[in-house]
Design a protein around this motif. Structure first.
Motif, short mmCIF file in Angstrom:
data_model
loop_
_atom_site.label_atom_id
_atom_site.label_comp_id
_atom_site.label_asym_id
_atom_site.label_seq_id
_atom_site.Cartn_x
_atom_site.Cartn_y
_atom_site.Cartn_z
N TYR A 302 9.73 1.01 -43.00
CA TYR A 302 8.30 0.85 -43.26
C TYR A 302 7.61 0.52 -41.95
CZ TYR A 302 4.43 0.05 -46.56
OH TYR A 302 3.27 0.17 -47.29
N ALA A 303 6.35 0.94 -41.83
CA ALA A 303 5.58 0.71 -40.60
C ALA A 303 4.19 0.22 -40.94
CB ALA A 303 5.51 1.99 -39.79
N VAL A 304 3.53 -0.32 -39.94
CA VAL A 304 2.15 -0.75 -40.11
C VAL A 304 1.26 0.45 -40.40
CG1 VAL A 304 0.15 -1.78 -38.97
CG2 VAL A 304 2.42 -2.80 -38.66
N ARG A 305 1.46 1.53 -39.65
CA ARG A 305 0.61 2.71 -39.82
C ARG A 305 1.41 3.99 -39.60
NH1 ARG A 305 -3.74 1.40 -37.82
NH2 ARG A 305 -3.27 -0.74 -37.25
N GLN A 306 0.80 5.09 -39.87
CA GLN A 306 1.44 6.39 -39.77
C GLN A 306 1.90 6.66 -38.33
OE1 GLN A 306 -1.10 9.61 -40.96
NE2 GLN A 306 0.60 11.01 -41.36
N GLY A 307 3.01 7.41 -38.19
CA GLY A 307 3.46 7.82 -36.86
C GLY A 307 4.87 7.39 -36.52
N PHE A 308 5.40 6.40 -37.23
CA PHE A 308 6.75 5.93 -36.96
C PHE A 308 7.75 6.81 -37.70
CE2 PHE A 308 10.20 2.89 -38.45
CZ PHE A 308 10.96 3.02 -37.30
N ASN A 309 8.80 7.23 -37.00
CA ASN A 309 9.89 7.95 -37.65
C ASN A 309 11.23 7.37 -37.22
OD1 ASN A 309 10.14 9.09 -35.04
ND2 ASN A 309 9.05 10.93 -35.64
N TYR A 310 12.26 7.72 -37.96
CA TYR A 310 13.58 7.15 -37.68
C TYR A 310 14.66 8.17 -37.99
CZ TYR A 310 13.85 6.18 -42.74
OH TYR A 310 13.86 6.29 -44.11
N ALA A 311 15.79 8.01 -37.30
CA ALA A 311 16.90 8.96 -37.40
C ALA A 311 17.99 8.39 -38.29
CB ALA A 311 17.45 9.26 -36.01
N VAL A 312 18.55 9.25 -39.14
CA VAL A 312 19.60 8.87 -40.09
C VAL A 312 20.79 9.80 -39.89
CG1 VAL A 312 20.20 8.60 -42.53
CG2 VAL A 312 17.85 8.17 -41.77
N HIS A 313 21.99 9.22 -39.88
CA HIS A 313 23.20 10.04 -39.76
C HIS A 313 24.26 9.50 -40.72
CE1 HIS A 313 25.41 12.80 -36.73
NE2 HIS A 313 26.06 12.81 -37.89
N HIS A 314 24.80 10.40 -41.55
CA HIS A 314 25.88 10.07 -42.48
C HIS A 314 26.64 11.35 -42.78
CE1 HIS A 314 23.07 11.80 -45.30
NE2 HIS A 314 22.22 10.81 -45.12
N TYR A 315 27.61 11.30 -43.69
CA TYR A 315 28.44 12.47 -43.93
C TYR A 315 27.69 13.64 -44.56
CZ TYR A 315 33.06 10.99 -42.46
OH TYR A 315 34.13 10.62 -41.71
N GLN A 316 26.56 13.37 -45.20
CA GLN A 316 25.79 14.48 -45.78
C GLN A 316 24.93 15.19 -44.75
OE1 GLN A 316 26.59 11.84 -47.96
NE2 GLN A 316 27.88 13.45 -48.79
N GLY A 317 24.82 14.63 -43.56
CA GLY A 317 24.02 15.28 -42.53
C GLY A 317 23.26 14.30 -41.68
N GLN A 318 22.32 14.82 -40.92
CA GLN A 318 21.47 14.00 -40.07
C GLN A 318 20.04 14.44 -40.22
OE1 GLN A 318 22.26 14.77 -35.84
NE2 GLN A 318 23.62 16.43 -36.49
N ASN A 319 19.12 13.48 -40.19
CA ASN A 319 17.72 13.76 -40.46
C ASN A 319 16.83 12.86 -39.62
OD1 ASN A 319 19.36 14.02 -43.13
ND2 ASN A 319 17.63 15.41 -43.41
N LEU A 320 15.64 13.37 -39.33
CA LEU A 320 14.57 12.55 -38.76
C LEU A 320 13.52 12.41 -39.85
CD1 LEU A 320 13.49 11.15 -36.18
CD2 LEU A 320 12.26 13.27 -35.70
N ILE A 321 13.26 11.18 -40.25
CA ILE A 321 12.41 10.91 -41.43
C ILE A 321 11.14 10.22 -41.01
CG2 ILE A 321 12.29 9.74 -43.65
CD1 ILE A 321 15.30 9.88 -43.81
N ASP A 322 10.01 10.67 -41.52
CA ASP A 322 8.75 9.98 -41.32
C ASP A 322 8.71 8.77 -42.24
OD1 ASP A 322 7.79 11.81 -39.48
OD2 ASP A 322 6.90 13.09 -41.01
N SER A 323 8.49 7.62 -41.64
CA SER A 323 8.51 6.38 -42.41
C SER A 323 7.29 6.24 -43.31
CB SER A 323 8.56 5.19 -41.44
OG SER A 323 8.36 3.97 -42.11
N LYS A 324 7.46 5.53 -44.39
CA LYS A 324 6.33 5.06 -45.17
C LYS A 324 5.51 4.10 -44.31
CE LYS A 324 7.12 3.74 -49.39
NZ LYS A 324 7.75 3.00 -50.53
N TYR A 325 4.26 3.87 -44.67
CA TYR A 325 3.41 3.00 -43.86
C TYR A 325 2.35 2.35 -44.74
CZ TYR A 325 0.53 7.22 -44.05
OH TYR A 325 -0.17 8.31 -44.48
N LYS A 326 1.76 1.28 -44.20
CA LYS A 326 0.81 0.47 -44.97
C LYS A 326 -0.63 0.87 -44.76
CE LYS A 326 -0.55 -3.08 -47.47
NZ LYS A 326 -0.35 -3.08 -48.96
N LEU A 327 -1.04 1.03 -43.49
CA LEU A 327 -2.43 1.26 -43.17
C LEU A 327 -2.69 2.71 -42.80
CD1 LEU A 327 -3.13 -1.90 -40.96
CD2 LEU A 327 -3.45 -1.63 -43.43
N THR A 328 -3.83 3.24 -43.19
CA THR A 328 -4.22 4.59 -42.82
C THR A 328 -5.07 4.57 -41.55
OG1 THR A 328 -6.16 4.42 -44.25
CG2 THR A 328 -4.17 5.41 -45.18
#
Length: 328
Positions: A302-328
């Motif tokens: 989760y982030a304060v506002r839009q724009g933060f993303n994070y990388a995930v890696h596990h056996y099903q694959g790897q992804n770059l995900i746009d985080s949820k956020y609070k403020l627009t």
């Protein structure tokens, strides 16, 4: 070889009982996503530069089974990335024109080490590990950290700005005004947390800090409980963004404690952001984000506002995900 085969066998067995993959996640216009799956092993890291870092960490985890080695060597990739201006010696300097670095590392058993305001060290994350393993302390800073590095056999790098950092610094000096720039200057960290198939956890965090900061400034990254916290009984969390805002709420520790009380990683990250917003003035100038997982392998961000993303890696694959956020 036997240990590696045992690790892979256990990992594949764990994979067989893992739930759905990331491909089913639905996102709305605000970036909201529902994350329900569980993964073990699992590696999370902040920002797009976490993708190559995760690749290296995953490789180390599969070959050694050691989560500590994985999170150390993973973020070392970012520390050497010459295109990255917010991590490593090539990062943007303080207002004196000097690049100074912060880093921390932590195991799920409470072992931890960090360095702050350290100069001329190519890999501050490995120096933080040396503090954890070779001293009775948790944190060394400034000249003391540099002296310790020399004693440990580190070669000091030439103290000069990278070409791109120098160009930007010379441009900044025309006005010498400091103001955080949301989602640009605040890409000041790579934080990584990892969960092994055996439940062992570790995390790492390394940065060159905010550009044009006051000489001597420390952010959240080297502060255990602010930029990073890991507890094998519960889970792990790490942070990125304006460090002062994260320090004020002990952000990563707060998230782990909320998970200890029964919150999901997603719920805990969201509560930390709400707390951060309530405790910081001038929120329009602040971006901060958190990632976390629990011991079951559920994760959230989760982030304060839009724009933060994070990388995930596990056996099903790897992804770059746009985080949820609070403020627009």
């Amino acid at each position: 070889m036997t240990n590696r085969r045992s690790f892979i066998k256990k990992s594949l067995l764990g994979t067989a009982i893992i739930g759905p993959t990331l491909s089913h996640m639905a996102c709305n216009a605000k970036g909201d996503s529902k994350i329900e799956e569980k993964h073990k092993p699992l590696i999370l890291s902040t920002w797009a530069h976490g993708m190559p870092a995760n690749d290296r960490a995953w490789e180390v985890l599969l070959s050694t089974g050691d989560v500590l080695n994985a999170v150390e060597q993973g973020v070392m990739v970012t520390e050497l990335d010459q295109s990255n201006l917010s991590v490593g010696l090539q990062g943007l300097p303080d207002r004196e024109g000097i690049p100074t670095l912060d880093a921390s590392i932590m195991l799920g058993d409470g072992s931890c080490g960090s360095v702050g305001f350290v100069r001329q060290i190519k890999h501050p994350i490995s120096l933080a590990r040396k503090v954890m393993e070779n001293t009775p302390h948790v944190m060394l800073v400034g000249e003391g950290a540099r002296q310790f590095a020399i004693e440990e056999g580190y070669e000091l790098e030439e103290e000069k700005l990278s070409p791109r950092a120098n160009e930007m610094f010379q441009d900044w000096k025309k006005t010498s005004k400091y103001k955080p720039i949301i989602n640009i200057e605040n890409h000041d960290t790579i934080g990584m947390i990892a969960l092994g198939p055996d439940g062992k956890m570790a995390g790492s965090c390394t940065t060159s800090g905010l550009a044009y900061k006051m000489h001597g400034r420390l952010g959240d990254s080297p502060i255990i409980g602010a930029g990073l916290f890991v507890d094998e009984e519960v889970g792990a969390a790490t942070a990125t963004g304006l460090g002062e805002s994260i320090i004020r709420i002990c952000g990563s520790f707060l998230i782990v404690e909320l998970m200890r009380q029964g919150r999901s990683p997603q719920e805990a990250c969201e509560e930390a952001v709400r707390r951060l917003i309530s405790k910081n003035k001038n929120i329009d100038d602040i971006q901060a984000g958190f990632i976390a997982f629990n011991k079951e392998g559920e994760f959230g961000a989760y982030a304060v506002r839009q724009g933060f993303n994070y990388a995930v890696h596990h056996y099903q694959g790897q992804n770059l995900i746009d985080s949820k956020y609070k403020l627009t």
